[in-house]
Design a protein around this motif. Structure first.
Motif, PDB file in Angstrom:
ATOM      1  N   PRO A 131       6.404   4.912   3.391  1.00 13.34           N
ATOM      2  CA  PRO A 131       6.851   6.124   4.097  1.00 13.34           C
ATOM      3  C   PRO A 131       6.704   6.006   5.622  1.00 13.34           C
ATOM      4  O   PRO A 131       7.544   6.491   6.376  1.00 13.34           O
ATOM      5  N   TYR A 132       5.635   5.361   6.063  1.00  8.31           N
ATOM      6  CA  TYR A 132       5.412   5.130   7.495  1.00  8.31           C
ATOM      7  C   TYR A 132       6.545   4.288   8.079  1.00  8.31           C
ATOM      8  O   TYR A 132       7.138   4.643   9.100  1.00  8.31           O
ATOM      9  N   LYS A 133       6.841   3.156   7.421  1.00 11.86           N
ATOM     10  CA  LYS A 133       7.917   2.282   7.891  1.00 11.86           C
ATOM     11  C   LYS A 133       9.258   3.008   7.901  1.00 11.86           C
ATOM     12  O   LYS A 133      10.030   2.890   8.859  1.00 11.86           O
ATOM     13  N   GLU A 134       9.544   3.736   6.836  1.00 13.24           N
ATOM     14  CA  GLU A 134      10.822   4.450   6.743  1.00 13.24           C
ATOM     15  C   GLU A 134      10.949   5.500   7.839  1.00 13.24           C
ATOM     16  O   GLU A 134      12.030   5.659   8.427  1.00 13.24           O
ATOM     17  N   HIS A 155       0.860  -1.191   0.000  1.00 12.89           N
ATOM     18  CA  HIS A 155       0.000   0.000   0.000  1.00 12.89           C
ATOM     19  C   HIS A 155       0.895   1.239   0.000  1.00 12.89           C
ATOM     20  O   HIS A 155       1.894   1.301   0.719  1.00 12.89           O
ATOM     21  N   PRO A 156       0.585   2.273  -0.794  1.00 16.25           N
ATOM     22  CA  PRO A 156       1.480   3.424  -0.938  1.00 16.25           C
ATOM     23  C   PRO A 156       1.766   4.195   0.356  1.00 16.25           C
ATOM     24  O   PRO A 156       2.796   4.855   0.456  1.00 16.25           O
ATOM     25  N   ASP A 216      13.630   7.088  12.844  1.00 13.96           N
ATOM     26  CA  ASP A 216      13.562   7.627  14.206  1.00 13.96           C
ATOM     27  C   ASP A 216      13.893   6.584  15.270  1.00 13.96           C
ATOM     28  O   ASP A 216      13.844   6.875  16.461  1.00 13.96           O
ATOM     29  N   GLY A 217      14.197   5.346  14.835  1.00 12.04           N
ATOM     30  CA  GLY A 217      14.571   4.298  15.779  1.00 12.04           C
ATOM     31  C   GLY A 217      13.405   3.727  16.563  1.00 12.04           C
ATOM     32  O   GLY A 217      13.590   3.166  17.639  1.00 12.04           O
ATOM     33  N   ILE A 218      12.197   3.822  16.021  1.00 13.38           N
ATOM     34  CA  ILE A 218      10.997   3.377  16.731  1.00 13.38           C
ATOM     35  C   ILE A 218      10.612   1.960  16.292  1.00 13.38           C
ATOM     36  O   ILE A 218      10.332   1.727  15.118  1.00 13.38           O
ATOM     37  N   PRO A 219      10.574   1.018  17.227  1.00 12.25           N
ATOM     38  CA  PRO A 219      10.141  -0.340  16.889  1.00 12.25           C
ATOM     39  C   PRO A 219       8.657  -0.370  16.535  1.00 12.25           C
ATOM     40  O   PRO A 219       7.857   0.374  17.110  1.00 12.25           O
ATOM     41  N   VAL A 220       8.288  -1.255  15.609  1.00  9.60           N
ATOM     42  CA  VAL A 220       6.888  -1.384  15.226  1.00  9.60           C
ATOM     43  C   VAL A 220       6.117  -2.293  16.174  1.00  9.60           C
ATOM     44  O   VAL A 220       4.894  -2.227  16.234  1.00  9.60           O
TER      45      VAL A 220
END
Length: 128
Positions: free
Chosen positions: A65-68, A60-61, A73-77
């Motif tokens: 960008p969200y993942k990047e 999904h487009p 920022d070093g934030i785990p998902v």
């Protein structure tokens, strides 16, 4: 109410399946073809009927960008519980896993953050 599914967006389902099973130690639970992708889930071998993790395609487009942004920022998902962060850190590092944060004690929790090779940072956490 309980959590049944959770997802991580991955850039390649085959690569993700290998990493999450062969490296992290999860087991494949569900694989259903859906066109060019699959409904693909893994579970903890310690709780095979527990929460399933969906290895969701990141096509999904808005996802890339969200993942990047999170990774930059070093934030785990997400976070996975482990019995011993230091032992898991050592085991995974020997398997070639890249960590962005070595074990860090934060009061009642010790955490480390790894790169899942699929565009995500994943936290492992040990609770006192």
């Amino acid at each position: 109410m309980r959590i049944n599914l959770s997802s991580v967006f991955v850039d390649d389902q085959d690569k993700a399946l290998r990493f999450y099973t062969e490296v992290l130690g999860f087991v494949k639970k569900t694989e259903v073809p859906l066109g060019e992708h699959r409904w693909l889930t893994v579970v903890s071998p310690e709780d095979p009927d527990g929460t399933e993790l969906v290895l969701e395609p990141d096509s999904h487009p808005t996802v890339k960008p969200y993942k990047e942004a999170l990774a930059a920022d070093g934030i785990p998902v997400t976070s996975f519980a482990v019995d011993d962060v230091h032992a898991e850190f050592d085991r995974l590092r020997k398997l070639g896993v890249r960590f962005t944060q070595e074990p860090l004690e934060l009061g009642p929790v010790t955490t480390a953050v790894l790169d899942d090779t699929c565009g995500n940072l994943i936290q492992i956490a040990q609770y006192a």
